[in-house]
Every structure is written in structure tokens, then in C-alpha cells.
Design a protein around this motif. Structure first.
Motif, PDB file in Angstrom:
ATOM      1  N   ARG A 228       1.265  -1.180   0.162  1.00  0.00           N
ATOM      2  CA  ARG A 228      -0.114   0.092  -0.101  1.00  0.00           C
ATOM      3  C   ARG A 228       0.846   0.938  -0.051  1.00  0.00           C
ATOM      4  NH1 ARG A 228      -5.057   1.367   0.997  1.00  0.00           N
ATOM      5  NH2 ARG A 228      -5.438   3.250   1.427  1.00  0.00           N
ATOM      6  N   VAL A 229       2.044   1.336   0.612  1.00  0.00           N
ATOM      7  CA  VAL A 229       3.019   2.201   1.019  1.00  0.00           C
ATOM      8  C   VAL A 229       3.556   3.080  -0.690  1.00  0.00           C
ATOM      9  CG1 VAL A 229       4.668   3.566   1.418  1.00  0.00           C
ATOM     10  CG2 VAL A 229       3.154   2.154   3.489  1.00  0.00           C
ATOM     11  N   ALA A 230       3.473   1.588  -1.127  1.00  0.00           N
ATOM     12  CA  ALA A 230       4.154   1.390  -2.424  1.00  0.00           C
ATOM     13  C   ALA A 230       3.805   1.760  -3.898  1.00  0.00           C
ATOM     14  CB  ALA A 230       5.159  -0.056  -3.541  1.00  0.00           C
ATOM     15  N   TRP A 231       2.609   1.914  -3.831  1.00  0.00           N
ATOM     16  CA  TRP A 231       1.482   2.648  -4.093  1.00  0.00           C
ATOM     17  C   TRP A 231       0.827   3.744  -4.154  1.00  0.00           C
ATOM     18  CZ3 TRP A 231      -4.182   1.539  -2.911  1.00  0.00           C
ATOM     19  CH2 TRP A 231      -5.588   2.697  -4.098  1.00  0.00           C
ATOM     20  N   ASP A 237       0.586  10.929  -1.852  1.00  0.00           N
ATOM     21  CA  ASP A 237       0.039  10.823  -0.629  1.00  0.00           C
ATOM     22  C   ASP A 237       1.449  10.558   0.278  1.00  0.00           C
ATOM     23  OD1 ASP A 237      -2.621   9.658  -1.802  1.00  0.00           O
ATOM     24  OD2 ASP A 237      -2.743   7.992   0.255  1.00  0.00           O
ATOM     25  N   ARG A 238       1.206  11.402   1.495  1.00  0.00           N
ATOM     26  CA  ARG A 238       1.687  11.771   2.636  1.00  0.00           C
ATOM     27  C   ARG A 238       1.488  12.205   4.013  1.00  0.00           C
ATOM     28  NH1 ARG A 238       4.197  11.368  -1.284  1.00  0.00           N
ATOM     29  NH2 ARG A 238       5.713  12.558  -1.455  1.00  0.00           N
ATOM     30  N   PRO A 239       1.524  11.845   5.799  1.00  0.00           N
ATOM     31  CA  PRO A 239       1.198  12.124   6.443  1.00  0.00           C
ATOM     32  C   PRO A 239       0.361  13.005   6.796  1.00  0.00           C
ATOM     33  CG  PRO A 239       3.644  11.209   6.937  1.00  0.00           C
ATOM     34  CD  PRO A 239       3.596  11.806   5.420  1.00  0.00           C
ATOM     35  N   LEU A 240      -0.695  12.887   6.975  1.00  0.00           N
ATOM     36  CA  LEU A 240      -1.939  14.077   7.286  1.00  0.00           C
ATOM     37  C   LEU A 240      -1.158  15.236   8.603  1.00  0.00           C
ATOM     38  CD1 LEU A 240      -4.836  12.300   7.516  1.00  0.00           C
ATOM     39  CD2 LEU A 240      -3.845  13.118   5.524  1.00  0.00           C
ATOM     40  N   CYS A 241      -1.238  16.366   8.438  1.00  0.00           N
ATOM     41  CA  CYS A 241      -0.621  17.749   9.263  1.00  0.00           C
ATOM     42  C   CYS A 241      -1.955  18.736   9.763  1.00  0.00           C
ATOM     43  CB  CYS A 241      -0.051  18.230   8.316  1.00  0.00           C
ATOM     44  SG  CYS A 241       1.433  17.604   7.643  1.00  0.00           S
ATOM     45  N   GLU A 242      -3.246  18.212   9.274  1.00  0.00           N
ATOM     46  CA  GLU A 242      -4.037  19.151   9.954  1.00  0.00           C
ATOM     47  C   GLU A 242      -4.528  18.983  11.708  1.00  0.00           C
ATOM     48  OE1 GLU A 242      -4.351  16.889   7.496  1.00  0.00           O
ATOM     49  OE2 GLU A 242      -4.942  17.843   5.569  1.00  0.00           O
ATOM     50  N   LYS A 243      -4.203  18.044  11.798  1.00  0.00           N
ATOM     51  CA  LYS A 243      -4.549  17.882  13.554  1.00  0.00           C
ATOM     52  C   LYS A 243      -3.526  17.898  14.438  1.00  0.00           C
ATOM     53  CE  LYS A 243      -9.072  15.478  12.585  1.00  0.00           C
ATOM     54  NZ  LYS A 243      -9.483  14.186  12.807  1.00  0.00           N
ATOM     55  N   PHE A 244      -2.419  18.709  14.434  1.00  0.00           N
ATOM     56  CA  PHE A 244      -1.452  19.076  15.335  1.00  0.00           C
ATOM     57  C   PHE A 244      -1.272  18.863  16.481  1.00  0.00           C
ATOM     58  CE2 PHE A 244       1.665  19.468  11.775  1.00  0.00           C
ATOM     59  CZ  PHE A 244       2.437  17.372  11.501  1.00  0.00           C
ATOM     60  N   GLU A 245      -1.163  18.496  17.620  1.00  0.00           N
ATOM     61  CA  GLU A 245      -1.815  18.989  19.191  1.00  0.00           C
ATOM     62  C   GLU A 245      -0.502  20.263  19.913  1.00  0.00           C
ATOM     63  OE1 GLU A 245      -0.301  15.953  22.323  1.00  0.00           O
ATOM     64  OE2 GLU A 245      -0.892  14.714  21.026  1.00  0.00           O
ATOM     65  N   GLN A 246       0.065  20.754  18.581  1.00  0.00           N
ATOM     66  CA  GLN A 246       0.681  22.037  18.895  1.00  0.00           C
ATOM     67  C   GLN A 246       0.375  23.307  18.641  1.00  0.00           C
ATOM     68  OE1 GLN A 246       2.648  19.681  17.799  1.00  0.00           O
ATOM     69  NE2 GLN A 246       3.932  18.597  19.119  1.00  0.00           N
ATOM     70  N   LYS A 247      -1.133  22.606  17.605  1.00  0.00           N
ATOM     71  CA  LYS A 247      -1.875  24.262  17.421  1.00  0.00           C
ATOM     72  C   LYS A 247      -1.659  25.278  18.491  1.00  0.00           C
ATOM     73  CE  LYS A 247      -4.148  22.054  14.012  1.00  0.00           C
ATOM     74  NZ  LYS A 247      -3.528  22.444  12.374  1.00  0.00           N
ATOM     75  N   GLY A 248      -1.374  26.346  17.766  1.00  0.00           N
ATOM     76  CA  GLY A 248      -1.133  27.871  18.325  1.00  0.00           C
ATOM     77  C   GLY A 248       1.317  28.385  18.982  1.00  0.00           C
ATOM     78  N   GLU A 249       1.279  26.744  18.333  1.00  0.00           N
ATOM     79  CA  GLU A 249       2.754  27.265  18.984  1.00  0.00           C
ATOM     80  C   GLU A 249       3.420  28.084  18.170  1.00  0.00           C
ATOM     81  OE1 GLU A 249       4.527  26.538  22.167  1.00  0.00           O
ATOM     82  OE2 GLU A 249       3.478  24.418  22.993  1.00  0.00           O
ATOM     83  N   ALA A 250       4.081  28.660  18.607  1.00  0.00           N
ATOM     84  CA  ALA A 250       5.078  29.332  17.462  1.00  0.00           C
ATOM     85  C   ALA A 250       5.911  28.551  16.491  1.00  0.00           C
ATOM     86  CB  ALA A 250       5.722  30.802  18.684  1.00  0.00           C
ATOM     87  N   GLY A 251       5.841  28.608  15.314  1.00  0.00           N
ATOM     88  CA  GLY A 251       6.517  28.207  15.221  1.00  0.00           C
ATOM     89  C   GLY A 251       6.487  26.850  14.096  1.00  0.00           C
TER      90      GLY A 251
END
Length: 444
Positions: A228-231, A237-251
């Protein structure tokens, strides 16, 4: 190993041997160096593995020596406890008592505090920048190969797949050869052609995925097998970046932007590590004053008697629920009963299945497992460094059917790897083939 900075360390210098890890090439021990009064790590090859692998790794560690690479102390020549009178060769390295980024993720059950995330990102980039300046490629950058000292400073380890490279273009490769590394951290171009020859942008892509793993505290594509990864990765496709715990952290936005540049589908568009340092150095400077508190917070959690309890449920395949959740559950009676039954099976397995029992299960059911296991690459990935890179490459071939993959895994890894490797295979088998395990009389 005639290296200019490598001296021989013999048995007379070492005491208090302790096995701390095992992989496809060999085993790693912790020992006390009596003359230096420090703990050291000693990598010794499995019987039958060419000593050339170890000499090459030591050579590349020597060339890459810097503050952000695990230090090579010497070569080992002697008879480890329990192996006398057999003479063995190995390499002696500094012992990193903080474990790895992978073990840190497991201990914390998630990402480290934001200032520490940025320091890890910066220190890895510093190490990789030095490695590339020395005309080398690492080829296996991932959380388990970024080790930590007591104060959680990062150093790059495991140069077993390292090779020489002069540029970022295929035509200028100095040492073509077999692709290595862990498939979840490999760039899309590595899956497109059997003749692909890795270049330095390979490491930059791996760094982008590693950054995502450090920020999230997770393994990328957790349930995806090799096929599946090779396909999906060459398809964009890449890892999702929408739900990081660090929302609001500078940088955070700048670090996400760096991730996206590093894992760009076009190797020529990925930044160099020197360009990565422009970003990580700036972000770290914004939070440097908070580093001391962040490290102290993590060390306190790791030393706590209850540390790791937040990870317990993650090892199980069954969701664990509180009594109140069960009472409020809207599922019918049959599904609740089944969930309780599964929970009991999990508890029973943790009580009764010893390493010896798991190894016996694998040996006794060899023929059936070869016939029926289909998620071979997913299981192999969980075994990690226990599987030799050449074995991994053969198992990962698209034209090889599952039964052939399993025969290779049994013949080259499980048969010679000992009880601990077989027990690890059993645990991975439970996650990917629970029905098969249960049908053969194993515990879930």
C-alpha cells in the motif's frame, strides 16, 4: 579495522555485560569500560554475517564523527560472556542512556513538549548536514536510529546502510548498490524503479517524515503494509498535518512548511540540510529559554513509577472501556459480550504466553503460517532491525507471493533469530492475523 581514530577494546577492559537489543545484523550489548569508567555499547555480528558489514559501518561512523553522531570508541575483539572460547568482532560506541526517539514516543504516549520537538529537529538536521558534507548518505533515518543521551540531546546512529555519494543526481553516484532503509521513510522515486540509485535527497525526504513523527509522537501510516505504501506514496500521499496537538505554538506553521518541502515528490525541489538548518535554528531560538523546563518535565515523567501506563492500551487490539462507558454504550448485548470476551483473552495472553510459549507456537505452526499469512510486509516492518536489509529487500519484491515471502522470513530470520525474534513475530501476527492466531490455539 584500521581506522585512524579507532583503537581495539579487549575483554580485559569490559565488565557487566547486558544484552540491550538484537537486529538483522547482530546484537547490541551494554558493558562497563573499566579503564574509562563509562558505559559503552558493543555491536557484535550474528554468526555467519560478513565482518565486512561491521568494518564499513565503523569506517562511516569514523568519517561522520561529530557532536550529533554517536561516537565510535573502538573495535572489539574478544570473547563475550557465554561465547568462550569463540573469538568475535564488534564495534564499541558511546552508550546513549536516553534511548531513542522511538522509545521516547512510547514512554510519553505522544509527542514531547514543543521546545524539545524543535531541539530534536535541529540536532538531527545538524548531524545530517555534517554527514552530507562528508559526501555520505545515511539511508535509514527514522525514530529508532536517532538516539538520546541522558539530557535528551539527539545523535544519529546505525550506519549499516550508509554509502558514499557525490551529488544529488543519479548520474554522479560513486557507489551504486541496493536500496536500503525502512519503507515508510523512503521517497516516492525509490518505489518507481528497480534500478533507482539513492542520492542525498533520499535522506532529506526521510527527514521530513521523521519531523512529522517527532511532532505527532506517532509512526506514519501505522496500518499500511509495504504494497500500500509503495502504491500510495508515488501517487502523492503523505502523513496528515491537520490535527497537530501543538496548534498555536509559535513556529508550527514554519515547521509544517519545512516538512512539505522535504517530502516533495520531486527530489530536485527538496532543500539541502543546510537550508533546513536555516529554519530549525530560527525556530529553536524562539523557544530556547523553555528547553530546560521541557527536558525536566520529560525526565520526571520517564522516571515516574507510573510512566508508560498511558501506553498500555495501545498495545492491545481491543479498545478498553470503563464501566461507565459500557453502561452508556448503545451497542446491543451481543457486541458488548464479545468485547468483554476479547478483553479477557488479552489479559489471559499477557499472563500466560511467555517468550518460550510464543516461540514454540511459531515453530509448531510453521507450515500453516507460511500458507496463510498474507500481511508479510506489515509484520516484517514491525520486526524492524531484527530483519536483515537483504531479507527485507527480497520480501518486498512485488513479484513474490505471500508464501514465498514467508519462506524467506522463516529461513533467514525466524529460524536463526532465537526465541525473542519469534516472540516478536508472534506479537505482530496477533495484530495483523488475530483470527489465524486464535484458530491455531494462540491467545489474542
Amino acid at each position: 579495522m584500521a581506522l585512524h581514530s579507532c583503537r581495539t577494546v579487549g575483554d580485559e577492559c569490559l565488565e557487566k555485560w547486558e544484552l540491550v537489543g538484537s537486529g538483522g545484523f547482530g546484537r547490541v550489548f551494554k558493558a562497563r569500560h573499566k579503564d574509562l569508567r563509562i558505559d559503552v555499547a558493543i555491536k557484535i555480528l550474528h554468526d555467519g554475517v560478513s565482518a565486512m558489514i561491521l568494518r564499513d559501518e565503523a569506517k562511516f561512523m569514523d568519517l561522520a564523527s561529530c557532536e550529533f553522531v554517536v561516537r565510535l570508541i573502538g573495535s572489539y575483539h574478544g570473547c563475550q560472556p557465554g561465547k568462550r572460547p569463540c573469538t568475535q568482532q564488534g564495534i564499541v560506541m558511546e552508550f546513549m542512556e536516553g534511548g531513542s526517539v522511538q522509545s521516547l514516543q512510547k514512554d510519553l504516549g505522544g509527542p514531547p513538549p514543543w521546545p524539545l520537538v524543535l531541539r530534536l529537529a535541529h540536532q538531527v538536521a545538524q548531524g545530517m548536514n555534517f554527514i552530507h558534507r562528508e559526501k555520505l548518505m545515511h539511508q535509514d533515518l527514522k525514530p529508532s536510529n536517532v538516539l538520546l543521551n541522558y539530557h535528551l540531546n539527539a545523535k544519529i546512529a546505525d550506519f549499516g546502510l550508509t554509502r558514499v555519494s557525490a551529488s544529488a543526481s543519479k548520474s554522479n553516484m560513486e557507489t551504486p548498490g541496493q536500496i536500503g532503509g525502512s519503507y515508510k521513510y523512503m521517497p516516492p522515486e525509490a518505489f518507481k524503479s528497480a534500478s533507482y540509485e539513492p542520492v542525498r535527497s533520499f535522506d532529506v525526504y526521510s527527514y521530513g517524515i521523521l519531523l512529522w513523527s517527532i511532532v505527532t509522537g506517532k509512526e506514519p501510516y501505522q496500518t499500511a503494509n509495504y504494497e500500500r505504501v509503495a502504491w500510495k506514496i508515488p501517487a502523492g500521499d503523505r502523513p496528515l498535518c491537520e490535527k497537530f496537538e501543538q496548534k498555536g505554538e509559535a513556529g508550527l506553521d514554519e515547521l509544517v512548511s519545512l516538512m512539505n518541502r522535504c517530502w516533495d515528490g520531486s527530489p530536485d525541489k527538496r532543500p539541502t540540510f543546510l537550508q533546513c538548518l536555516d529554519v530549525t535554528e530560527k525556530l529553536l531560538s524562539m523557544h530556547r529559554i523553555r528547553i530546560h523546563d521541557a527536558v525536566g518535565q520529560v525526565l520526571k515523567r520517564r522516571m515516574s513509577p507510573t510512566s508508560g501506563t498511558s501506553n498500555t492500551n495501545r498495545a492491545f487490539n481491543v479498545p478498553l472501556q470503563t464501566a461507565e462507558q459500557f453502561e452508556n454504550d448503545t451497542l446491543d448485548h451481543c457486541r458488548i459480550t464479545e468485547a468483554r470476551k476479547s478483553f479477557t483473552q488479552v489479559c489471559d495472553s499477557t499472563k500466560t504466553m511467555s517468550i518460550k510459549d510464543k516461540a514454540k507456537f511459531v515453530d509448531d505452526n510453521r507450515a500453516k503460517l507460511i500458507q496463510d499469512v498474507s500481511e508479510v510486509m506489515a509484520i516484517t516492518d514491525e520486526l524492524g532491525d531484527m530483519v536483515h536489509r537483504e531479507t527485507l529487500s527480497e520480501i518486498g519484491r512485488k513479484d513474490t507471493i505471500s508464501q514465498q515471502k514467508m519462506r524467506v522470513l522463516f529461513g533467514r530470520t525466524l529460524r536463526s533469530g532465537g526465541k525473542k525474534v519469534k516472540a516478536a513475530f508472534y506479537d505482530a501476527l496477533k495484530a495483523h492475523h488475530p483470527d489465524l492466531v486464535e484458530s491455531l490455539g494462540g491467545y489474542l
